[in-house]
Design an enzyme around this catalytic site. Structure first.
Site, PDB file in Angstrom:
ATOM      1  N   GLU A 262       0.846  -1.193   0.000  1.00  0.00           N
ATOM      2  CA  GLU A 262       0.000   0.000   0.000  1.00  0.00           C
ATOM      3  C   GLU A 262       0.885   1.247   0.000  1.00  0.00           C
ATOM      4  O   GLU A 262       1.892   1.309   0.687  1.00  0.00           O
ATOM      5  CB  GLU A 262      -0.885  -0.013   1.244  1.00  0.00           C
ATOM      6  CG  GLU A 262      -1.800   1.191   1.389  1.00  0.00           C
ATOM      7  CD  GLU A 262      -2.492   1.236   2.743  1.00  0.00           C
ATOM      8  OE1 GLU A 262      -3.560   1.873   2.828  1.00  0.00           O
ATOM      9  OE2 GLU A 262      -1.965   0.649   3.713  1.00  0.00           O
ATOM     10  N   LYS A 322     -10.060   0.304  -2.583  1.00  0.00           N
ATOM     11  CA  LYS A 322     -10.318  -0.139  -1.205  1.00  0.00           C
ATOM     12  C   LYS A 322     -11.796   0.016  -0.865  1.00  0.00           C
ATOM     13  O   LYS A 322     -12.367   1.104  -0.973  1.00  0.00           O
ATOM     14  CB  LYS A 322      -9.459   0.674  -0.238  1.00  0.00           C
ATOM     15  CG  LYS A 322      -9.498   0.196   1.205  1.00  0.00           C
ATOM     16  CD  LYS A 322      -8.522   1.001   2.062  1.00  0.00           C
ATOM     17  CE  LYS A 322      -8.473   0.485   3.496  1.00  0.00           C
ATOM     18  NZ  LYS A 322      -7.525   1.258   4.320  1.00  0.00           N
ATOM     19  N   CYS A 378      -4.553  -2.981   3.707  1.00  0.00           N
ATOM     20  CA  CYS A 378      -4.352  -2.584   5.092  1.00  0.00           C
ATOM     21  C   CYS A 378      -5.387  -3.182   6.045  1.00  0.00           C
ATOM     22  O   CYS A 378      -5.501  -4.388   6.155  1.00  0.00           O
ATOM     23  CB  CYS A 378      -4.301  -1.056   5.195  1.00  0.00           C
ATOM     24  SG  CYS A 378      -3.534  -0.462   6.727  1.00  0.00           S
TER      25      CYS A 378
END
Length: 519
Positions: A262, A322, A378
């Site tokens: 990321e 995301k 994440c």
């Protein structure tokens, strides 16, 4: 008077030991045993307060990393919100044991299951970090995740804890008539629950592909990890080229897929020409598909946290946005309301948008089976539905890209790696877990983490991982056990309420009859 609060505080403190960087998995059932003893037979609102005490004793230290660069207020606010779910669990369980004052192991486990499920969904999509299962990758309990996901692991630990609490209560009350047999049978059942996990197979066979995960590092830890323009991207380019030199020299196998973490591109890799050219040149030199984590300056007035697939001769061929941006970090929900309490909310100048597509990239190596990489960015690795969706979409390997630079030298990165290990066991999938700064690792489907890197160092993880397509029972049943457990608890609570009303009515009638007799 002080015994219950003391037990609750100790329970929360002991529970900390079950998670990285202590990693003492047995602390979880011990902590919940103490919590069950503290709550059993307490008044409902006392149970709320006891649960809150235990929650604060647990979440304040384990979430300390959340305030490392932004101050104590966000950290303590997050810890308090999470502790409130312990408080609700305490209220519910205390209310359900208020009459008989006897430990109810199944009820305790159901309450715990429901509270973790609620915490994973609310508020603003929830925060499932530090579920009981996420500290159990090395325990027999942890292997149960392949049967019913993290909810089953949490239920099993809470049930074992309830049985141990029942045994302790039997010993303490043996003069009061409580059957001493409970002190013998209950612990045996608790041990059996844990040992049952040893019977769960975690196969690691299957065709393999070669992976290269690149941990490029950043100029400095903290919120301004990317203050030096393009330095993070350049670090990942250099680390990748160095790794490819080992391939050219015959010291390492050629990768079938390269993964950057990321935020590996600290500037928009599609709109910035020099950033894009660096990435394309790296892909061309590797002759291998590359997954890049980056931020896109889109849509208008917003930002997208993305994974981008680049392929040799084709450029950018796929994108994943995301799906679960982090509230109060990547976007501010109800901004005008929260601005009343703190103008710091405007430090997040542009909100991140949420994607609506499951992350799955497919590449076709020349010398390996097709790689179908299920993606999580994440904190998404902690959300059951996001990971389940990727596997059900056909993923034969999971890719977790993360940037831990904003949490410094704390337990956040080891805690996240522990979650990836549980995900590998849950779905029977290898996991390529890659961070900008560490910890990064290659994880086999049995949850074993290989080549774990150190924090804030430039490193690579490389090797063959199995590409498995068989589905675990946890994959097939999904969230069903969790919802069934919640429904059973709701029925128990309704039944308890109805019985309580009936007993109140009977007592009132008897009192009226006594009054009539006296008159």
């Amino acid at each position: 008077m002080l015994v219950r609060p003391l037990l609750a505080l100790v329970a929360g403190g002991v529970l900390c030991l079950a998670f990285p960087t202590f990693d003492i998995w047995v602390a979880a059932p011990v902590a919940l045993t103490l919590l069950a003893l503290a709550l059993t037979g307490a008044r409902a609102w006392a149970g709320f307060g006891l649960g809150l005490l235990a929650g604060l004793a647990f979440f304040v230290p384990t979430l300390q990393w959340s305030g490392i660069y932004v101050g104590s207020l966000p950290w303590l606010a997050l810890a308090t919100v999470e502790a409130l779910f312990f408080a609700l669990a305490g209220l519910a369980y205390a209310w359900l044991t208020r009459r008989r004052g006897t430990v109810r192991p199944v009820v305790f486990a159901l309450v715990w299951l429901a509270s973790e499920g609620l915490r994973a969904r609310a508020p603003y999509g929830g925060f499932p970090w530090l579920k009981l299962a996420f500290g159990q990758a090395d325990s027999p309990f942890g292997r149960l995740v392949a049967l019913g996901g993290p909810p089953l692991v949490g239920f099993a630990i809470a049930l074992a804890a309830g049985l141990l609490a029942l045994a302790v209560q039997a010993l303490v009350r043996r003069r009061g008539g409580m059957p001493l047999a409970r002190a013998v049978v209950a612990p045996l059942l608790a041990v059996g629950l844990g040992a049952a996990g040893l019977l769960v197979p975690l196969p690691t066979d299957g065709p393999t592909a070669q992976f290269l995960g690149v941990q490029g590092n950043v100029p400095r830890p903290g919120l301004d990890f990317n203050a030096e323009r393009r330095m993070v991207l350049d670090n990942h380019v250099r680390a990748t080229i160095d790794a490819l030199q080992d391939v050219a020299a015959g010291r390492a196998p050629r990768p079938d897929l390269i993964v950057w973490p990321e935020n590996a591109s600290d500037i928009d890799p599609l709109r910035n020409a020099d950033a894009k050219s660096e990435i394309l040149a790296t892909v061309q030199a590797a002759q291998t598909p590359l997954i890049v984590g980056g931020l896109l300056e889109e849509p208008a007035d917003h930002v997208s946290n993305v994974s981008l697939l680049f392929e040799p001769g084709k450029g950018n061929t796929a994108r994943y946005v995301k799906r679960h941006p982090v509230p109060f970090a990547e976007y501010i929900p109800n901004r005008s309301f929260w601005r009343i309490f703190s103008k710091e909310v405007d430090l997040v100048r542009r909100d991140f948008v949420a994607g609506d597509q499951v992350g799955l990239f497919t590449v076709h190596p020349a010398a390996a089976p097709a790689i179908k990489a299920g993606l999580a960015i994440c904190f998404e690795v902690a959300y059951d539905d996001i990971m389940l969706d990727a596997v059900r979409a056909g993923a034969n390997v999971l890719v977790v890209q993360t940037n831990n630079a904003t949490f410094g030298f704390t337990a956040e990165s080891p805690q996240q790696l522990a979650i990836s290990r549980i995900r590998a066991m849950e779905f029977g999938r290898s996991v390529v877990h890659v961070s900008t700064v560490g910890q990064s690792a290659l994880i086999t489907p049995d949850g074993t983490a290989h080549q774990v890197t150190s924090l804030f160092t430039q490193a690579v993880v490389r090797g063959a991982l199995p590409l498995r397509t068989e589905t675990t029972l946890a994959t097939r049943v999904g969230e069903v056990p969790e919802w069934v457990g919640a429904a059973v608890l709701a029925l128990i609570m309704v039944g308890s309420f109805v019985r309580g009303r009936g007993q109140t009515a009977v007592r009132a009638q008897m009192k009226d009859e006594d009054d009539e007799d006296e008159s």
